[in-house]
Design a protein around this motif. Structure first.
Motif, PDB file in Angstrom:
ATOM      1  N   GLU A   1       0.943  -1.376  -0.142  1.00 48.32           N
ATOM      2  CA  GLU A   1       0.006   0.099   0.108  1.00 48.32           C
ATOM      3  C   GLU A   1       0.812   1.373   0.039  1.00 48.32           C
ATOM      4  N   LYS A   2       1.834   1.294   0.617  1.00 48.53           N
ATOM      5  CA  LYS A   2       2.763   2.475   0.748  1.00 48.53           C
ATOM      6  C   LYS A   2       3.375   2.644  -0.476  1.00 48.53           C
ATOM      7  N   SER A   3       3.835   1.429  -1.137  1.00 45.50           N
ATOM      8  CA  SER A   3       4.644   1.664  -2.461  1.00 45.50           C
ATOM      9  C   SER A   3       3.546   2.006  -3.635  1.00 45.50           C
ATOM     10  N   ALA A   4       2.331   1.832  -3.611  1.00 41.28           N
ATOM     11  CA  ALA A   4       1.189   2.363  -4.583  1.00 41.28           C
ATOM     12  C   ALA A   4       1.099   3.671  -4.237  1.00 41.28           C
ATOM     13  N   ALA A   5       0.823   4.172  -2.786  1.00 37.51           N
ATOM     14  CA  ALA A   5       0.797   5.380  -2.449  1.00 37.51           C
ATOM     15  C   ALA A   5       1.930   6.366  -3.216  1.00 37.51           C
ATOM     16  N   GLN A   6       3.037   5.941  -2.893  1.00 39.73           N
ATOM     17  CA  GLN A   6       4.202   6.499  -3.394  1.00 39.73           C
ATOM     18  C   GLN A   6       4.337   6.862  -4.809  1.00 39.73           C
ATOM     19  N   LYS A   7       3.840   5.598  -5.515  1.00 37.12           N
ATOM     20  CA  LYS A   7       3.869   5.621  -6.936  1.00 37.12           C
ATOM     21  C   LYS A   7       2.980   6.647  -7.497  1.00 37.12           C
ATOM     22  N   TYR A   8       1.738   6.643  -7.006  1.00 39.44           N
ATOM     23  CA  TYR A   8       0.825   7.609  -7.541  1.00 39.44           C
ATOM     24  C   TYR A   8       0.258   9.078  -6.825  1.00 39.44           C
ATOM     25  N   LYS A   9       1.295   9.289  -5.839  1.00 34.32           N
ATOM     26  CA  LYS A   9       1.200  10.577  -5.159  1.00 34.32           C
ATOM     27  C   LYS A   9       0.828  11.573  -5.626  1.00 34.32           C
ATOM     28  N   SER A  10       1.182  12.056  -7.007  1.00 34.79           N
ATOM     29  CA  SER A  10       0.905  13.172  -7.682  1.00 34.79           C
ATOM     30  C   SER A  10       0.009  13.158  -8.316  1.00 34.79           C
ATOM     31  N   GLN A  11      -0.953  12.148  -8.345  1.00 33.27           N
ATOM     32  CA  GLN A  11      -2.446  12.165  -9.132  1.00 33.27           C
ATOM     33  C   GLN A  11      -3.205  13.316  -8.871  1.00 33.27           C
ATOM     34  N   ASP A  12      -3.360  13.468  -7.526  1.00 26.37           N
ATOM     35  CA  ASP A  12      -4.510  14.745  -7.154  1.00 26.37           C
ATOM     36  C   ASP A  12      -3.908  16.041  -7.581  1.00 26.37           C
TER      37      ASP A  12
ATOM     38  N   GLU B   1      -9.019  12.583 -34.611  1.00 25.01           N
ATOM     39  CA  GLU B   1      -8.987  14.021 -34.145  1.00 25.01           C
ATOM     40  C   GLU B   1      -8.666  13.932 -32.510  1.00 25.01           C
ATOM     41  N   GLU B   2      -8.246  14.838 -31.871  1.00 26.28           N
ATOM     42  CA  GLU B   2      -8.267  14.774 -30.297  1.00 26.28           C
ATOM     43  C   GLU B   2      -8.858  16.179 -30.042  1.00 26.28           C
ATOM     44  N   LEU B   3      -9.904  15.923 -29.193  1.00 36.47           N
ATOM     45  CA  LEU B   3     -10.548  17.184 -28.694  1.00 36.47           C
ATOM     46  C   LEU B   3     -10.071  17.807 -27.168  1.00 36.47           C
ATOM     47  N   GLN B   4      -9.414  16.737 -26.625  1.00 39.75           N
ATOM     48  CA  GLN B   4      -9.055  17.130 -25.236  1.00 39.75           C
ATOM     49  C   GLN B   4      -8.123  16.005 -25.148  1.00 39.75           C
ATOM     50  N   ALA B   5      -6.863  16.352 -24.545  1.00 37.51           N
ATOM     51  CA  ALA B   5      -5.582  15.704 -24.394  1.00 37.51           C
ATOM     52  C   ALA B   5      -5.910  14.616 -23.267  1.00 37.51           C
ATOM     53  N   GLY B   6      -5.607  13.513 -23.150  1.00 37.17           N
ATOM     54  CA  GLY B   6      -5.370  12.488 -22.248  1.00 37.17           C
ATOM     55  C   GLY B   6      -4.078  12.424 -21.688  1.00 37.17           C
ATOM     56  N   TYR B   7      -4.144  12.060 -20.103  1.00 35.84           N
ATOM     57  CA  TYR B   7      -2.872  11.980 -19.659  1.00 35.84           C
ATOM     58  C   TYR B   7      -2.738  10.700 -18.860  1.00 35.84           C
ATOM     59  N   MET B   8      -1.470  10.158 -18.507  1.00 41.56           N
ATOM     60  CA  MET B   8      -1.186   8.897 -17.738  1.00 41.56           C
ATOM     61  C   MET B   8      -0.025   9.329 -16.576  1.00 41.56           C
ATOM     62  N   LEU B   9      -0.420   8.679 -15.714  1.00 44.66           N
ATOM     63  CA  LEU B   9       0.678   8.777 -14.447  1.00 44.66           C
ATOM     64  C   LEU B   9       1.030   7.515 -14.543  1.00 44.66           C
ATOM     65  N   LYS B  10       2.486   7.216 -15.004  1.00 47.25           N
ATOM     66  CA  LYS B  10       3.293   6.022 -14.924  1.00 47.25           C
ATOM     67  C   LYS B  10       2.296   4.926 -15.966  1.00 47.25           C
ATOM     68  N   ASP B  11       1.745   4.035 -15.453  1.00 50.09           N
ATOM     69  CA  ASP B  11       0.917   3.063 -15.943  1.00 50.09           C
ATOM     70  C   ASP B  11      -0.712   3.203 -15.797  1.00 50.09           C
ATOM     71  N   ARG B  12      -1.011   4.206 -15.260  1.00 52.05           N
ATOM     72  CA  ARG B  12      -2.384   4.611 -14.913  1.00 52.05           C
ATOM     73  C   ARG B  12      -3.005   5.625 -15.510  1.00 52.05           C
ATOM     74  N   VAL B  13      -4.287   5.662 -16.110  1.00 60.91           N
ATOM     75  CA  VAL B  13      -4.823   6.720 -16.856  1.00 60.91           C
ATOM     76  C   VAL B  13      -5.558   7.484 -15.876  1.00 60.91           C
ATOM     77  N   ILE B  14      -5.101   8.798 -15.917  1.00 59.57           N
ATOM     78  CA  ILE B  14      -5.653   9.994 -15.143  1.00 59.57           C
ATOM     79  C   ILE B  14      -6.725  10.567 -15.577  1.00 59.57           C
ATOM     80  N   ARG B  15      -6.581  10.889 -16.882  1.00 57.20           N
ATOM     81  CA  ARG B  15      -7.992  11.336 -17.729  1.00 57.20           C
ATOM     82  C   ARG B  15      -7.728  10.734 -19.033  1.00 57.20           C
ATOM     83  N   PRO B  16      -8.665  10.045 -19.539  1.00 56.89           N
ATOM     84  CA  PRO B  16      -8.763   9.534 -20.864  1.00 56.89           C
ATOM     85  C   PRO B  16      -8.886  10.768 -22.131  1.00 56.89           C
ATOM     86  N   ALA B  17      -8.544  10.711 -23.024  1.00 57.75           N
ATOM     87  CA  ALA B  17      -8.420  11.607 -24.245  1.00 57.75           C
ATOM     88  C   ALA B  17      -9.766  11.643 -24.857  1.00 57.75           C
TER      89      ALA B  17
END
Length: 192
Positions: free
Chosen positions: A79-90, A170-186
């Motif tokens: 759990e600590k490792s996952a929290a560290q890996k995705y800490k910047s998502q918020d 065509e891309e209407l809004q950019a999508g972003y990934m945090l490492k291997d996790r989608v944080i916002r689909p395009a």
């Protein structure tokens, strides 16, 4: 006390208890009759058997607690490792709308009146993108890629004979990934 010390003590106790056999127990002879001796011997045998059972139960409880503790440690580390890996998502979720606004501002036609402003906006936008990349947050490449519902959100469909079916046109809004996790689909337009 280390695990090896515990195991040594437990094994020494087991050897001691196992070496004592009910037949080996000596009972002092007194003037009592043979029935008293037999009863005493039977009572001692019961007590020995009871002690063996208690020892086994204690050992089993100890091993079970040790296993539970090890599982707890592993789960906590995971759990600590996952929290560290995705800490910047918020933080990324808060900054993405600002990045979208920068992209819209950069689409304005450049002329002599706004050239310096556009250059400043471009510099700030680039710095934000670099800061996000340093945290493992990257923009997805979508144009001419195959549509993937796990990565893309199709909001429109078009028919273009020159493009393959199910291809993003065509891309209407950019999508972003945090490492291997989608944080916002395009948000994209897809060819039928």
């Amino acid at each position: 006390m280390g695990d090896q010390d515990k195991e040594t003590i437990v094994s020494d106790e087991e050897e001691t208890i196992e070496k004592i056999e009910p037949e080996d127990i000596e009972v002092e002879h007194s003037d009592n009759n043979e029935n008293d001796h037999a009863e005493e011997l039977a009572e001692l045998r019961k007590e020995l058997e009871s002690l063996r059972e208690e020892k086994e139960a204690a050992l089993e409880r100890s091993l079970r607690l040790q296993a539970e503790y090890e599982n707890f440690k592993k789960r906590t580390e995971k759990e600590k490792s996952a929290a560290q890996k995705y800490k910047s998502q918020d933080l990324a979720n808060e900054l993405l709308p600002a990045l979208d606004n920068f992209e819209r501002a950069l689409k304005v036609e450049v002329n002599d009146d706004n050239r310096n402003l556009i250059e400043g906006i471009t510099m700030v936008y680039s710095q934000l993108e670099e800061a996000l990349k340093a945290q493992g947050i990257e923009k997805m490449e979508t144009l001419n890629e195959q549509f993937d519902p796990n990565l893309h959100h199709a909001v429109m469909q078009v028919e273009d004979e020159e493009k393959d079916s199910n291809t993003i046109v065509e891309e209407l809004q950019a999508g972003y990934m945090l490492k291997d996790r989608v944080i916002r689909p395009a948000m994209v337009k897809v060819n039928k």
